[in-house]
Design a protein around this motif. Structure first.
Motif, PDB file in Angstrom:
ATOM      1  N   SER A  75      48.136  36.790  48.371  1.00  0.00           N
ATOM      2  CA  SER A  75      46.732  37.231  48.521  1.00  0.00           C
ATOM      3  C   SER A  75      46.434  36.468  49.732  1.00  0.00           C
ATOM      4  CB  SER A  75      45.891  37.289  47.478  1.00  0.00           C
ATOM      5  OG  SER A  75      44.586  37.199  47.457  1.00  0.00           O
ATOM      6  N   ILE A  76      45.620  36.856  50.683  1.00  0.00           N
ATOM      7  CA  ILE A  76      45.098  36.099  51.891  1.00  0.00           C
ATOM      8  C   ILE A  76      43.514  35.879  51.524  1.00  0.00           C
ATOM      9  CG2 ILE A  76      44.500  36.116  54.237  1.00  0.00           C
ATOM     10  CD1 ILE A  76      47.178  37.052  54.778  1.00  0.00           C
ATOM     11  N   ALA A  77      43.081  36.764  50.689  1.00  0.00           N
ATOM     12  CA  ALA A  77      41.653  36.715  50.462  1.00  0.00           C
ATOM     13  C   ALA A  77      41.396  35.787  49.124  1.00  0.00           C
ATOM     14  CB  ALA A  77      41.183  38.248  50.165  1.00  0.00           C
ATOM     15  N   GLY A  78      42.121  35.366  48.380  1.00  0.00           N
ATOM     16  CA  GLY A  78      41.887  34.624  47.170  1.00  0.00           C
ATOM     17  C   GLY A  78      41.608  35.572  46.021  1.00  0.00           C
ATOM     18  N   ASN A  79      42.272  36.402  45.830  1.00  0.00           N
ATOM     19  CA  ASN A  79      42.192  37.308  44.670  1.00  0.00           C
ATOM     20  C   ASN A  79      43.238  37.260  43.617  1.00  0.00           C
ATOM     21  OD1 ASN A  79      43.868  38.666  46.687  1.00  0.00           O
ATOM     22  ND2 ASN A  79      42.296  40.386  47.086  1.00  0.00           N
ATOM     23  N   ALA A  80      44.095  36.046  43.877  1.00  0.00           N
ATOM     24  CA  ALA A  80      45.491  36.104  42.975  1.00  0.00           C
ATOM     25  C   ALA A  80      45.186  34.566  42.453  1.00  0.00           C
ATOM     26  CB  ALA A  80      46.794  36.146  43.649  1.00  0.00           C
ATOM     27  N   VAL A  81      43.945  33.875  42.517  1.00  0.00           N
ATOM     28  CA  VAL A  81      43.854  32.503  41.598  1.00  0.00           C
ATOM     29  C   VAL A  81      42.352  32.905  40.789  1.00  0.00           C
ATOM     30  CG1 VAL A  81      44.760  31.147  43.372  1.00  0.00           C
ATOM     31  CG2 VAL A  81      42.437  31.881  43.568  1.00  0.00           C
ATOM     32  N   GLY A  82      42.593  32.045  39.636  1.00  0.00           N
ATOM     33  CA  GLY A  82      41.542  32.190  38.546  1.00  0.00           C
ATOM     34  C   GLY A  82      41.285  30.838  37.535  1.00  0.00           C
TER      35      GLY A  82
END
Length: 928
Positions: A75-82
């Protein structure tokens, strides 16, 4: 309620989850994706069954801990970190069914796109969308982002190819969408109550991916399954999906169109679309600067038309040539070229697919994702691109545009002025992003055209949508995920908004700059800058590859054993907040299975060289921080020294090593795995077996007796002499002892390595300067002097030696020597990893094919990799690496000549396959 990581891990294990990890290592590995953001999870779960996904959701709701789903982590948008539980779904990788009549596939969410293509290919079918990350991205991740890729123009976006899904909503409901669902009914009610807003704000053009795709809640378009596509895991988790397949058209043609600038290429797009309505499969834009970067790295680029930028137009069908003629006539291009050779078109598509990594290194300073994939209706693309370039210039920034021009979608990596420990770069980032969002609104464009909003664009949705639309986002979030547990901070929240775009930015975090043992010439001596070359695009985590990178990941499929995983841990070590420096055990665990093969140095589009970083990390750990070295460093890491001392009594040592108790003791002392053989010392070294000479002589060819050829495989050198002398050449072996220092380098003994290298380049420089060709026969040693030596010393002789030292194949090619007749000879060739990465194997292959041989080039690494495969604790992985490519290739052609120039490859084949091997020089000499 505050839940500790330990309590969370215990709860997850109590619910039957078998692979739960709350270690420092796991947190570092999953703290980033391919975006600018760093968010430390509490625990990582690797789900292996759908029931485990359900259990994770139960634990999340019970404890109030957030959950973030992750496929390949690209993910380039940061939607796979949490911040809570990160779930790696790649083990949920079954293709459950291919229905060729219905043209559908039923899959688990972790199925890799390329694996689905392989499963569908026997039926003449394929999954239409193909992102540039297709060798590693998962179908679940594609659904999460509504991924598109180059051929979405012809085959549609992911949302257009989803036929059914089974999901679990954040509220706990598990349902097959398409049947009655309580959550689905409530979502439909939202659609019915807001027809005006939805019809005017949503679904305006194909690449409108930002926000939630509420148009799928309209009565005439109602598809709850398709509504969930592109929601980025913030509303539901995919348990199973049925996707549409399309005919795999094999007769595709590529037309390349050249333009003065990328903006002028964009201007031509509407005319191309009009010239072949509905027939273009792809229409891609590529900036000349990306191509020049490939050339600068030594990559081969097929001939391209004149221009500063190009469009790649792809069509298919019986009338494809007629279509390309129409496109060329309508293009207004400077020049055009129809690419008929499949190998050339494949090479051009590979350059396009590597665009993200290449663009990140195409400017004088690192370029970043951020404003990555905005899109406008294609008729506005030229105007938008010019305005975009003005905004870049107005903020003192540069970028290299490329992307899906036929869909109006532009990718761009930008040189934001991020500096470690300096927040000013974040402010420039915010100002630029805001200015772009405001201007984009004038074109009725979308912030995201395929990657999703994630953390990088969610805050900017207020510039794209009015308040009524934003309120609808909050309403559907409240229905599907009322407790805001699913990927919080993404797109919206039930009672608030998304995360700030400047929170958790990784590039502005402080980091240390240790005094390096290596020069790190490509990164100004800064190890932090070097390891941050990795942007997370994840080419190294493709489960299948035809390159060298990354052999340990191919063997284990574990993130820690990938180039990206190791880079993430090193980044965290230099940050020091999570991983406590380079001596932290997490660093050792991450680097342990790195074979130092250098495959990433050539295969990684971002230019990561993990072998170099591992050497530096070992140096920092053992030399700087004083941690005791393992025995293998003292023995295998200094092997040329022991070989030199053993040479006078080599025969006796070889006899003793045949005595099992003595061999076992020797292996135990040296740190060698008991299942390994000990390489046999040559009874007579090359320098004792062949005519030698000093730099005052002028033969026709000099042979450099590297340590491995001299002491273990002198037959390669003697064969080279026989072949060359048969061509009427006078050959001499350089009489001086000249070791490349490789074993000291790979074990991080850099001070000693530097001294050895400086002595060797000083020794070899006069031979090089004489103008007489100097040949290296061991690929790893030759590659060391052509590459690593320059990292150790700035001595001018090092550059001269690097430029002047030849491989055997290069010598034969340069001198245009006659070739032996190899007509019909089957050759299975295992190029040494360092040869593939540093020297190149093209010259060898051309010679073999010109000689008439039938060549099978083995991909990947042999698995031994110097001391790696013989060290205790590495045997199983070494064998697994060999089983990836090498051993199956050898078994499949039992009558073939097995060509392996490298000592490591030859020892591995002798140990595991018991087959004879030959150096290229030996093969040529055998046919005299």
């Amino acid at each position: 309620m505050t839940v500790t990581a330990a309590d969370l891990a215990s709860e997850l294990r109590a619910r039957g989850l078998t692979d739960v990890d709350d270690s420092t290592l796991a947190k570092a590995l999953y703290s980033s994706d391919a975006s600018l953001y760093r968010v430390i999870p509490q625990a990582v779960v690797k789900a292996r069954h759908v029931e485990e996904l359900l259990a994770v959701h139960e634990a999340s709701r019970a404890l109030g801990v957030p959950i973030t789903l992750r496929g390949a982590g690209t993910s380039i948008a940061g939607n796979a970190v949490g911040p809570g539980i990160v779930v790696d779904t790649r083990a949920l990788n079954r293709v459950l069914e291919i229905d060729p009549e219905a043209r559908t596939a039923r899959v688990e969410p972790g199925v890799v796109h390329a694996d689905l293509q392989r499963a569908a290919a026997p039926y003449g079918l394929r999954f239409g969308p193909d992102p540039s990350t297709h060798p590693r991205c998962t179908i679940g991740g594609m659904i999460g982002n509504n991924a598109c890729g180059s051929r979405a123009l012809g085959y549609g976006r992911t949302v257009d190819n989803v036929e059914a899904m089974r999901v679990i909503f954040g509220n706990g409901e598990v349902t097959d969408l398409g049947v009655d669902s309580a959550t689905g009914t409530r979502l439909a009610a939202i659609g019915d109550a807001n027809l005006g807003t939805i019809r005017t704000e949503f679904g305006r053009f194909g690449r409108q991916v930002s926000g939630y795709s509420l148009e799928h809640l309209l009565p005439e378009r109602r598809r709850i399954d398709r509504f969930l596509v592109g929601t980025e895991g913030s509303l539901a988790t995919v348990l199973e999906a049925t996707v549409r397949l399309v005919a795999d058209e094999q007769d595709r043609l590529m037309l390349v169109l050249g333009y003065p600038t990328m903006a002028e290429a964009a201007d031509a797009v509407p005319a191309l679309l009009a010239a072949a309505p509905g027939r273009l499969i792809a229409c891609e834009g590529l900036d000349a600067r990306i191509v020049e970067l490939v050339r600068a790295k030594g990559g081969k680029v097929p001939d391209l038309p004149r221009g500063g930028g190009w469009l790649f137009a792809e069509v298919a069908g019986a009338d494809a040539r007629e279509i390309t003629d129409r496109l060329a006539a309508a293009s207004g291009a400077l020049e055009t070229r129809l690419v008929l050779d499949v190998r050339e078109s494949s090479a051009l598509w590979r350059i396009r697919e590597d665009g993200a990594g290449l663009a990140g290194r195409s400017l004088p300073t690192p370029a970043y994702s951020g404003w990555e994939d905005a899109a406008v209706p294609p008729e506005h693309l030229g105007g938008w691109l010019r305005d975009f370039e003005e905004i870049l210039a107005g903020h003192g920034l540069g970028g290299v545009p490329y992307g899906h021009f036929g869909d109006g979608c532009v990718h761009c990596r930008i040189d934001f002025p991020f500096e470690p420990g300096d927040a000013r770069g974040a402010q420039v980032f915010r100002e630029f992003m805001t200015a772009c969002a405001v201007k984009l609104r004038e074109y009725h464009g979308t912030l995201s055209g395929e990657h999703g909003d994630g953390r990088v664009r969610g805050e900017l949705l207020r510039f794209m949508y009015d308040e009524d639309a934003l309120d609808l986002f909050r309403q559907v979030k409240a229905v599907c995920d009322p407790d805001d547990l699913m990927n919080p901070g993404i797109i919206t929240a039930p009672d608030g908004g998304p995360a700030s775009i400047t929170d958790d930015l990784r590039p502005v975090r402080p980091r240390s700059r240790p005094r390096a043992g290596l020069r790190l010439v490509h990164d100004d001596g800064d190890l932090g800058a070097a390891v941050h070359r990795c942007t997370g695009v994840g080419k190294c985590v493709a489960p299948r590859t035809t390159g060298v990178m990354c052999p340990s990941y191919l063997a284990t499929k574990d993130e820690k054993d990938s180039t990206r995983g190791r880079a993430r841990v090193l980044q965290e070590a230099l940050d020091g907040a999570l991983v406590q420096g380079l001596a932290d055990p997490a660093v050792g665990e991450a680097l342990d299975l790195c074979l130092a093969c250098k495959g990433c140095s050539s295969d990684c589009p971002s230019g990561v060289d993990m072998a170099t970083y591992k050497s530096e990390a070992l140096y920092q750990k053992h030399t700087v921080h004083g941690v005791r070295r393992p025995r293998s460093h003292l023995f295998l890491g200094r092997l040329p020294r022991w070989a030199r001392l053993a040479a006078p009594v080599a025969f006796l040592i070889n006899v003793l090593l045949k005595v099992p108790p003595f061999a076992a003791l020797a292996k135990a002392i040296a740190g060698i795995d008991g299942r390994r053989s000990v390489p046999r010392f040559a009874n007579r070294t090359l320098r004792r077996s062949a005519p030698t000479g000093s730099s005052t002589e002028t033969p026709d060819v000099w042979i450099w007796a590297d340590s491995f050829t001299d002491h273990f495989f002198p037959g390669s050198g003697l064969a080279a002499i026989r072949y060359l002398e048969a061509q009427g050449l006078r050959v001499r072996v350089i009489e001086d002892d000249a070791c490349c220092g490789l074993t000291w380098i790979t074990t991080g003994q850099l001070d000693r390595a530097k001294a050895i290298v400086e002595r060797t380049v000083h020794t070899l420089a006069p031979y090089i300067a004489s103008g007489v060709p100097v040949v290296g026969l061991e690929p790893s040693c030759t590659a060391t002097l052509r590459g690593d030596a320059l990292e150790l010393t700035a001595a001018p002789q090092a550059q001269a030696v690097a430029e002047g030292l030849l491989t055997f194949a290069e010598l034969v090619t340069r001198l245009e020597l006659p070739l032996p007749d190899l007509s019909g000879v089957e050759v299975v060739a295992q190029p040494h990893c360092h040869q593939s990465a540093v020297l190149g194997w093209e010259a060898d292959q051309r010679l073999l094919e010109r000689a008439g041989a039938v060549v099978t080039k083995v991909a990947g690494c042999c698995g031994l990799a110097g001391n790696f495969g013989v060290e205790q604790g590495h045997y199983e992985v070494s064998v697994a690496v060999a089983e990836t490519h090498l051993l199956p290739a050898v078994r499949s052609q039992p009558q073939a000549v097995v060509l392996a120039d490298g000592m490591s490859c030859r020892v591995q084949l002798d140990d595991l396959a018991d087959v004879p091997t030959m150096h290229l020089a030996e093969l040529f000499a055998s046919r005299l």
